[in-house]
Design a protein around this motif. Structure first.
Motif, short mmCIF file in Angstrom:
data_model
loop_
_atom_site.label_atom_id
_atom_site.label_comp_id
_atom_site.label_asym_id
_atom_site.label_seq_id
_atom_site.Cartn_x
_atom_site.Cartn_y
_atom_site.Cartn_z
N LYS A 190 0.83 -1.21 0.00
CA LYS A 190 0.00 0.00 0.00
C LYS A 190 0.86 1.26 0.00
CE LYS A 190 -4.09 -1.98 2.24
NZ LYS A 190 -4.98 -1.96 3.43
N ASP A 191 2.08 1.15 0.54
CA ASP A 191 2.99 2.30 0.55
C ASP A 191 3.60 2.56 -0.83
OD1 ASP A 191 2.61 2.83 3.23
OD2 ASP A 191 4.20 1.45 3.85
N GLN A 192 3.32 1.65 -1.78
CA GLN A 192 3.79 1.79 -3.17
C GLN A 192 5.32 1.88 -3.26
OE1 GLN A 192 1.52 5.12 -4.73
NE2 GLN A 192 -0.16 3.77 -5.30
N ILE A 193 5.99 1.09 -2.45
CA ILE A 193 7.44 0.99 -2.53
C ILE A 193 7.79 0.08 -3.70
CG2 ILE A 193 9.55 0.31 -1.32
CD1 ILE A 193 8.05 0.78 1.30
N PRO A 194 8.70 0.46 -4.59
CA PRO A 194 9.03 -0.38 -5.73
C PRO A 194 9.40 -1.80 -5.32
CG PRO A 194 10.06 1.77 -5.96
CD PRO A 194 9.47 1.72 -4.59
N LEU A 195 8.88 -2.76 -6.06
CA LEU A 195 9.08 -4.17 -5.72
C LEU A 195 10.56 -4.54 -5.70
CD1 LEU A 195 8.00 -7.04 -5.18
CD2 LEU A 195 7.80 -7.33 -7.67
N GLU A 196 11.32 -4.05 -6.70
CA GLU A 196 12.73 -4.42 -6.76
C GLU A 196 13.49 -3.93 -5.53
OE1 GLU A 196 12.09 -0.77 -9.47
OE2 GLU A 196 11.10 -2.68 -8.99
N ASN A 197 13.07 -2.78 -4.98
CA ASN A 197 13.69 -2.27 -3.76
C ASN A 197 13.38 -3.19 -2.58
OD1 ASN A 197 13.75 -0.06 -5.61
ND2 ASN A 197 14.19 1.31 -3.92
N ILE A 198 12.10 -3.59 -2.47
CA ILE A 198 11.68 -4.46 -1.36
C ILE A 198 12.47 -5.76 -1.37
CG2 ILE A 198 9.77 -5.79 -0.38
CD1 ILE A 198 7.88 -3.62 -1.33
N LEU A 199 12.57 -6.39 -2.54
CA LEU A 199 13.27 -7.67 -2.65
C LEU A 199 14.75 -7.52 -2.31
CD1 LEU A 199 11.63 -9.06 -5.93
CD2 LEU A 199 11.02 -9.60 -3.55
N LYS A 200 15.36 -6.42 -2.81
CA LYS A 200 16.77 -6.18 -2.53
C LYS A 200 17.00 -5.92 -1.04
CE LYS A 200 18.52 -2.17 -3.27
NZ LYS A 200 19.05 -0.92 -3.90
N TRP A 201 16.11 -5.15 -0.43
CA TRP A 201 16.28 -4.80 0.98
C TRP A 201 16.02 -5.99 1.91
CZ3 TRP A 201 13.27 0.40 0.13
CH2 TRP A 201 14.14 1.33 -0.46
N ILE A 202 15.16 -6.92 1.51
CA ILE A 202 14.95 -8.13 2.32
C ILE A 202 16.27 -8.89 2.42
CG2 ILE A 202 13.85 -10.41 2.39
CD1 ILE A 202 11.35 -9.13 1.19
N ASP A 203 16.96 -9.02 1.28
CA ASP A 203 18.26 -9.69 1.30
C ASP A 203 19.24 -8.93 2.19
OD1 ASP A 203 17.88 -11.99 -0.27
OD2 ASP A 203 18.11 -10.86 -2.13
N GLU A 204 19.26 -7.61 2.06
CA GLU A 204 20.18 -6.80 2.87
C GLU A 204 19.92 -6.99 4.36
OE1 GLU A 204 20.03 -2.72 1.81
OE2 GLU A 204 20.92 -3.00 -0.18
N ILE A 205 18.64 -6.98 4.73
CA ILE A 205 18.27 -7.10 6.15
C ILE A 205 18.72 -8.44 6.71
CG2 ILE A 205 16.29 -7.29 7.72
CD1 ILE A 205 14.90 -5.19 5.86
N PHE A 206 18.51 -9.52 5.95
CA PHE A 206 18.95 -10.83 6.43
C PHE A 206 20.47 -10.92 6.46
CE2 PHE A 206 14.59 -12.24 5.85
CZ PHE A 206 14.46 -13.25 6.79
#
Length: 270
Positions: A190-206
C-alpha cells in the motif's frame, strides 16, 4: 509406503534447500519412488527410482497449512521446480498418457544400493503395457492437462505479494507465512514501494542481521517491514535533497571587455 529412505546431509548445502517447493517436491519423489524393479502402480510397471504422477495430483500432495486454511501450490510453480531439478541433474522426466514419469538420477547411490546392481534407464519412447484409466485421469484429460500447464507457464506471472512471500520464506527457511506476516507485506504494498527495492532490501536485512546466539533469528516479516520503511524514508530524503546547481551568471559583452581591460591595465572611457 512403509520403511524409510536416506537423505544426505549435504542437501543443506544445495541450492534447493532454500527453495521450499523444490525441496519438498524432491523429498516427495524420493519417498514415493519405487524401491525395486517390477513394482506396478495402476498397471504400470516401474523401475527402481521411478514414480508416475500427474501435476494436478502433485498439487494435492504438496498442499500445506497456512493459518487455519490449507493452500495448494500452483501447477506452474511445480513445473518450475521440476525444471530446476532436471537442470541440476537430480531427476529426469518423460510425459506419458497416464501421467508424468519421474526418474531419480543416481537413485541407487542415494539409497545405498550396491554399484553392482543393475542400473535403470528410461527413455521417452519406452512403451507402456497398458494405458489405464485411474486416479491420474483418462488419456484425454492428461493431454488437456499438459496443454493447460504449458499455457499457465506462459501466462502466469507471480504477483508482487507472491514474490515478496517467496523471498522472505526462502531467507527465513520457513514453509508458510503467518497472518501477521501477510498483513505486514500488504502494508508495504500500500505504501507503493518499488518491488525491486523491497526484494533487494529483504536480502540486505537478512545479510546484515547479527544473531546474539544460535536460536536468535528473524522470526517475522514485521522486522523486515521496519527495515524496509527505514531505507525507503532515507532514499526519499536523499532524493529530495538533490537540487540543481545554480547556473553561473552570464556576463554580457561589456562586462567581459571591462574585465579584459582591467587585467591588462587599459583605461576605458573618454
Amino acid at each position: 509406503m512403509q520403511g524409510w529412505i536416506k537423505l544426505h546431509r549435504k542437501i543443506v548445502d544445495h541450492e534447493i534447500w532454500s527453495d521450499v517447493t523444490t525441496f519438498r517436491l524432491f523429498t516427495l519423489l524420493l519417498l514415493k519412488a519405487s524401491h525395486q524393479d517390477g513394482i506396478k502402480i495402476n498397471g504400470i510397471e516401474l523401475k527402481k527410482g521411478q514414480y508416475i504422477r500427474s501435476y494436478s495430483k502433485l498439487c494435492d500432495d504438496l498442499e500445506f497449512k497456512e493459518g487455519r486454511a490449507f493452500k495448494k501450490v500452483s501447477k506452474s510453480t511445480i513445473l518450475r521446480s521440476v525444471k530446476k531439478l532436471v537442470k541440476n541433474g537430480m531427476i529426469t522426466v518423460s510425459e506419458t498418457d497416464s501421467g508424468t514419469l519421474f526418474t531419480i538420477v543416481k537413485y541407487q547411490l542415494y539409497q545405498g544400493f550396491s554399484l553392482t546392481d543393475e542400473s535403470f534407464h528410461e527413455t521417452d519412447n519406452e512403451p507402456l503395457a497398458k494405458r489405464p484409466q485411474n486416479d491420474h485421469g483418462t488419456i484425454a484429460e492428461q493431454k488437456q492437462e499438459l496443454k493447460n500447464l504449458r499455457r499457465e507457464e506462459e501466462e502466469e506471472k507471480l504477483s508482487a505479494f507472491q514474490q515478496i512471500e517467496n523471498k522472505f520464506l526462502q531467507r527465513k527457511g520457513s514453509l508458510f507465512l503467518s497472518p501477521m506476516d501477510s498483513q505486514s507485506i500488504n502494508r508495504l504494498l500500500k505504501d507503493q514501494i518499488p518491488l525491486e527495492n523491497i526484494l533487494k532490501w529483504i536480502d540486505e536485512i537478512f545479510d546484515e542481521y547479527k544473531p546474539k546466539h544460535r536460536a536468535d533469528t528473524i522470526k517475522s516479516f514485521a522486522y523486515c517491514e521496519k527495515g524496509i520503511l527505514d531505507r525507503w524514508a532515507k532514499l526519499k530524503q536523499q532524493q529530495s535533497n538533490v537540487k540543481e546547481f545554480p547556473n553561473k551568471k552570464i556576463k554580457n559583452s561589456f562586462d567581459a571587455l571591462a574585465e579584459y581591460a582591467r587585467e591588462r591595465g587599459i583605461q576605458m572611457g573618454g
